[in-house]
Design an enzyme around this catalytic site. Structure first.
Site, PDB file in Angstrom:
ATOM      1  N   ARG A   1       0.843  -1.192   0.000  1.00 30.02           N
ATOM      2  CA  ARG A   1       0.000   0.000   0.000  1.00 30.02           C
ATOM      3  C   ARG A   1       0.885   1.251   0.000  1.00 30.02           C
ATOM      4  O   ARG A   1       2.096   1.169   0.167  1.00 30.02           O
ATOM      5  CB  ARG A   1      -0.906   0.003   1.233  1.00 30.02           C
ATOM      6  CG  ARG A   1      -1.980  -1.062   1.205  1.00 30.02           C
ATOM      7  CD  ARG A   1      -2.719  -1.160   2.528  1.00 30.02           C
ATOM      8  NE  ARG A   1      -1.885  -1.742   3.583  1.00 30.02           N
ATOM      9  CZ  ARG A   1      -2.282  -1.914   4.846  1.00 30.02           C
ATOM     10  NH1 ARG A   1      -3.492  -1.519   5.218  1.00 30.02           N
ATOM     11  NH2 ARG A   1      -1.464  -2.455   5.734  1.00 30.02           N
TER      12      ARG A   1
ATOM     13  N   LYS B   1       1.891   1.970   7.197  1.00 34.57           N
ATOM     14  CA  LYS B   1       2.334   1.197   8.351  1.00 34.57           C
ATOM     15  C   LYS B   1       3.305   1.993   9.210  1.00 34.57           C
ATOM     16  O   LYS B   1       3.878   2.993   8.784  1.00 34.57           O
ATOM     17  CB  LYS B   1       2.979  -0.116   7.915  1.00 34.57           C
ATOM     18  CG  LYS B   1       2.004  -1.075   7.253  1.00 34.57           C
ATOM     19  CD  LYS B   1       0.824  -1.423   8.156  1.00 34.57           C
ATOM     20  CE  LYS B   1       1.215  -2.268   9.338  1.00 34.57           C
ATOM     21  NZ  LYS B   1       0.047  -2.585  10.216  1.00 34.57           N
TER      22      LYS B   1
ATOM     23  N   TYR C   1      -0.773   4.439  10.570  1.00 33.92           N
ATOM     24  CA  TYR C   1      -1.049   3.436  11.589  1.00 33.92           C
ATOM     25  C   TYR C   1       0.212   3.271  12.429  1.00 33.92           C
ATOM     26  O   TYR C   1       1.322   3.180  11.891  1.00 33.92           O
ATOM     27  CB  TYR C   1      -1.420   2.097  10.953  1.00 33.92           C
ATOM     28  CG  TYR C   1      -2.778   2.069  10.305  1.00 33.92           C
ATOM     29  CD1 TYR C   1      -3.936   2.241  11.065  1.00 33.92           C
ATOM     30  CD2 TYR C   1      -2.912   1.864   8.936  1.00 33.92           C
ATOM     31  CE1 TYR C   1      -5.188   2.219  10.472  1.00 33.92           C
ATOM     32  CE2 TYR C   1      -4.162   1.843   8.335  1.00 33.92           C
ATOM     33  CZ  TYR C   1      -5.297   2.019   9.105  1.00 33.92           C
ATOM     34  OH  TYR C   1      -6.535   1.999   8.512  1.00 33.92           O
TER      35      TYR C   1
ATOM     36  N   HIS D   1      -0.044   1.571  16.145  1.00 36.95           N
ATOM     37  CA  HIS D   1      -0.236   0.396  17.014  1.00 36.95           C
ATOM     38  C   HIS D   1       0.882   0.305  18.049  1.00 36.95           C
ATOM     39  O   HIS D   1       1.663  -0.643  18.096  1.00 36.95           O
ATOM     40  CB  HIS D   1      -0.299  -0.881  16.171  1.00 36.95           C
ATOM     41  CG  HIS D   1      -1.425  -0.898  15.186  1.00 36.95           C
ATOM     42  ND1 HIS D   1      -2.750  -1.015  15.562  1.00 36.95           N
ATOM     43  CD2 HIS D   1      -1.435  -0.791  13.829  1.00 36.95           C
ATOM     44  CE1 HIS D   1      -3.523  -0.998  14.483  1.00 36.95           C
ATOM     45  NE2 HIS D   1      -2.751  -0.859  13.421  1.00 36.95           N
TER      46      HIS D   1
ATOM     47  N   GLU E   1      -5.374   4.646  13.909  1.00 32.17           N
ATOM     48  CA  GLU E   1      -6.268   3.706  14.592  1.00 32.17           C
ATOM     49  C   GLU E   1      -6.925   4.272  15.841  1.00 32.17           C
ATOM     50  O   GLU E   1      -7.834   3.633  16.394  1.00 32.17           O
ATOM     51  CB  GLU E   1      -5.522   2.409  14.941  1.00 32.17           C
ATOM     52  CG  GLU E   1      -4.486   2.531  16.046  1.00 32.17           C
ATOM     53  CD  GLU E   1      -3.115   2.926  15.547  1.00 32.17           C
ATOM     54  OE1 GLU E   1      -2.164   2.845  16.354  1.00 32.17           O
ATOM     55  OE2 GLU E   1      -2.978   3.319  14.367  1.00 32.17           O
TER      56      GLU E   1
ATOM     57  N   LEU F   1     -10.986  -5.805  19.589  1.00 34.37           N
ATOM     58  CA  LEU F   1     -10.263  -4.536  19.600  1.00 34.37           C
ATOM     59  C   LEU F   1     -10.597  -3.760  20.864  1.00 34.37           C
ATOM     60  O   LEU F   1     -11.762  -3.563  21.196  1.00 34.37           O
ATOM     61  CB  LEU F   1     -10.636  -3.681  18.381  1.00 34.37           C
ATOM     62  CG  LEU F   1     -10.034  -2.272  18.355  1.00 34.37           C
ATOM     63  CD1 LEU F   1      -8.528  -2.337  18.162  1.00 34.37           C
ATOM     64  CD2 LEU F   1     -10.685  -1.414  17.288  1.00 34.37           C
TER      65      LEU F   1
ATOM     66  N   VAL G   1      -6.813 -11.410  13.566  1.00 32.32           N
ATOM     67  CA  VAL G   1      -6.838 -10.083  12.957  1.00 32.32           C
ATOM     68  C   VAL G   1      -6.425  -9.019  13.977  1.00 32.32           C
ATOM     69  O   VAL G   1      -6.110  -7.890  13.607  1.00 32.32           O
ATOM     70  CB  VAL G   1      -8.230  -9.777  12.370  1.00 32.32           C
ATOM     71  CG1 VAL G   1      -8.218  -8.490  11.556  1.00 32.32           C
ATOM     72  CG2 VAL G   1      -8.696 -10.925  11.471  1.00 32.32           C
TER      73      VAL G   1
ATOM     74  N   ILE H   1      -3.700  -9.061  15.654  1.00 35.88           N
ATOM     75  CA  ILE H   1      -2.266  -9.213  15.888  1.00 35.88           C
ATOM     76  C   ILE H   1      -1.538  -7.865  15.926  1.00 35.88           C
ATOM     77  O   ILE H   1      -0.527  -7.726  16.623  1.00 35.88           O
ATOM     78  CB  ILE H   1      -1.640 -10.158  14.826  1.00 35.88           C
ATOM     79  CG1 ILE H   1      -0.223 -10.581  15.228  1.00 35.88           C
ATOM     80  CG2 ILE H   1      -1.688  -9.543  13.441  1.00 35.88           C
ATOM     81  CD1 ILE H   1      -0.148 -11.383  16.493  1.00 35.88           C
ATOM     82  N   ASP H   2      -2.039  -6.856  15.222  1.00 36.54           N
ATOM     83  CA  ASP H   2      -1.416  -5.530  15.282  1.00 36.54           C
ATOM     84  C   ASP H   2      -1.394  -4.977  16.701  1.00 36.54           C
ATOM     85  O   ASP H   2      -0.533  -4.167  17.047  1.00 36.54           O
ATOM     86  CB  ASP H   2      -2.154  -4.532  14.381  1.00 36.54           C
ATOM     87  CG  ASP H   2      -1.564  -4.475  12.977  1.00 36.54           C
ATOM     88  OD1 ASP H   2      -0.377  -4.783  12.830  1.00 36.54           O
ATOM     89  OD2 ASP H   2      -2.302  -4.120  12.046  1.00 36.54           O
TER      90      ASP H   2
ATOM     91  N   ALA I   1       0.347  -9.469  10.095  1.00 35.57           N
ATOM     92  CA  ALA I   1       0.090  -8.187  10.747  1.00 35.57           C
ATOM     93  C   ALA I   1      -0.413  -7.107   9.791  1.00 35.57           C
ATOM     94  O   ALA I   1      -0.849  -6.052  10.247  1.00 35.57           O
ATOM     95  CB  ALA I   1       1.347  -7.702  11.450  1.00 35.57           C
ATOM     96  N   ASN I   2      -0.324  -7.341   8.500  1.00 34.98           N
ATOM     97  CA  ASN I   2      -0.850  -6.355   7.539  1.00 34.98           C
ATOM     98  C   ASN I   2      -1.687  -7.080   6.491  1.00 34.98           C
ATOM     99  O   ASN I   2      -1.408  -7.054   5.299  1.00 34.98           O
ATOM    100  CB  ASN I   2       0.279  -5.543   6.894  1.00 34.98           C
ATOM    101  CG  ASN I   2       1.258  -6.403   6.106  1.00 34.98           C
ATOM    102  OD1 ASN I   2       1.494  -7.565   6.440  1.00 34.98           O
ATOM    103  ND2 ASN I   2       1.833  -5.849   5.055  1.00 34.98           N
TER     104      ASN I   2
END
Length: 370
Positions: free
Chosen positions: A15, A75, A94, A96, A118, A240, A267, A269-270, A299-300
């Site tokens: 991305r 990221k 992002y 995290h 996020e 989350l 999902v 994992i981030d 993770a992505n």
């Protein structure tokens, strides 16, 4: 303002922070945009497309970091990128941070202004910049899980939709938020046997009204979780806690009650993962086995479909990018409390309560800084 976009260097991340169309919007507003060469190649945007949109294409990421006032990424910055950050520079990406003490330490030391997608909020209490990637991740989680269930990939050899005369695969989804809802939509569409667990009565009512008899919607507790795990072929972890480390809902001991060759897709994992046995993997090597259970912990996840993901993300982030560029970060954060919620680290201070609590930093409210 001078806005910078670099090529993402996290493993198998294709991305990019801004599309050519988004660059054109920023240029139209009077801003300059620097784009590292080949930054958009992974999602199909060429250097020529960025030039046509009005960007200046730079030879290296280091040049972009050195010159830009506002860095727009996807990221979290990797160690070499964090070394290039400088005091007062704005990073919008992002992050995290709660499960990542090394990154947090480097961002604090940099003196940069670090705004995390996020934790940006909206008037309804949602997370508008996490939502599009949660939609993609939820849908891809079913695709990934279905593939992992194939015997050639180490799974039980179960077809989620079954066939006439053979029962469909059983999908268990932990969490009924955006990820869980989108995962359930995909699983129901494949005609799998779907169960969704959540604790929020409002979420349970919404899911039950939407899916009706096409999915079971069950209140989550240790008993219902244990019963569902024993029967599941595919488990999607979609939990989350905004800004905080994800809770471990499935312990290693619970794996012993599961079917051999079942698949866990984490999902969360981030944010550290919601399975005790989770550890980050990549698209190159997405799975590993513990106690006979296949784990998929990329993770992505949305990076696997960079064209769709980049455009979906830009649709959500561009208004905030333009606000930061038009007004400057202090004024933009002062004027918009929801964008201010995204401020995680600022000028050497940790400004998000959940991050500070998780990593032992003194919490300084963003309102005291802006």
């Amino acid at each position: 303002m001078l806005i910078g976009v670099t090529r993402e260097i996290k493993a198998h991340e294709h991305r990019v922070g801004l599309t050519p169309e988004a660059v054109a919007e920023a240029v139209h507003r009077g801003h300059q945009v620097l784009v590292e060469t080949a930054a958009g190649d992974g999602m199909g945007a060429t250097d020529d497309a960025y030039r046509a949109a009005g960007a200046q294409v730079c030879a290296t990421a280091e040049e972009v970091f050195a010159r830009a006032d506002l860095l727009v990424k996807v990221k979290e910055p990797q160690p070499q990128e964090r070394a290039w950050l400088r005091p007062g520079q704005v990073l919008f990406s992002y992050l995290h941070l709660a499960p990542d003490p090394d990154q947090t330490r480097d961002l604090v030391a940099s003196g940069a202004v670090c705004i995390a997608y996020e934790t940006v909020t909206d008037a309804l209490g949602g997370l508008p910049l996490l939502r599009p990637m949660s939609q993609v991740a939820g849908r891809l989680a079913i695709q990934a899980g279905a593939t992992a269930l194939e015997a050639e990939h180490g799974g039980r050899g179960v077809l989620l939709g079954g066939v006439p005369g053979v029962a469909p695969g059983r999908v268990l989804i932990l969490g009924g938020g955006v990820v869980g809802f989108n995962a359930a939509q995909m699983a129901v569409g494949l005609q799998a046997d779907v169960t969704i667990l959540d604790r929020n009565p409002v979420v349970l009512d919404r899911l039950a009204a939407h899916f009706e008899s096409r999915a079971r919607v069950v209140h989550s507790n240790r008993a219902t979780l244990g019963d569902a795990l024993r029967e599941a072929d595919l488990v999607i972890g979609a939990v989350l806690v905004p800004g905080a480390t994800a809770p471990h809902l499935v312990t290693r001991a619970m794996l012993g009650d599961m079917r051999r060759g079942a698949v866990l897709v984490d999902v969360s994992i981030d944010q550290g993962g919601c399975f005790e046995t989770s550890r980050s993997t990549t698209h190159e090597r997405p799975t590993y086995v513990i106690d006979g259970i296949l784990h998929y912990c990329v993770a992505n996840i949305p990076g696997a479909v960079p064209h769709t993901s980049t455009y979906a993300l830009n649709n959500a982030t561009l208004p905030y990018v333009l606000a930061l560029a038009d007004e400057g970060w202090r004024a933009a954060l002062r004027d918009d409390p929801h964008l201010r919620s995204g401020l995680n680290v600022c000028e050497g201070q940790v400004t998000h309560a959940a991050v500070a609590e998780a990593l032992g930093y003194r919490y300084v409210p963003a309102s005291e800084i802006v």
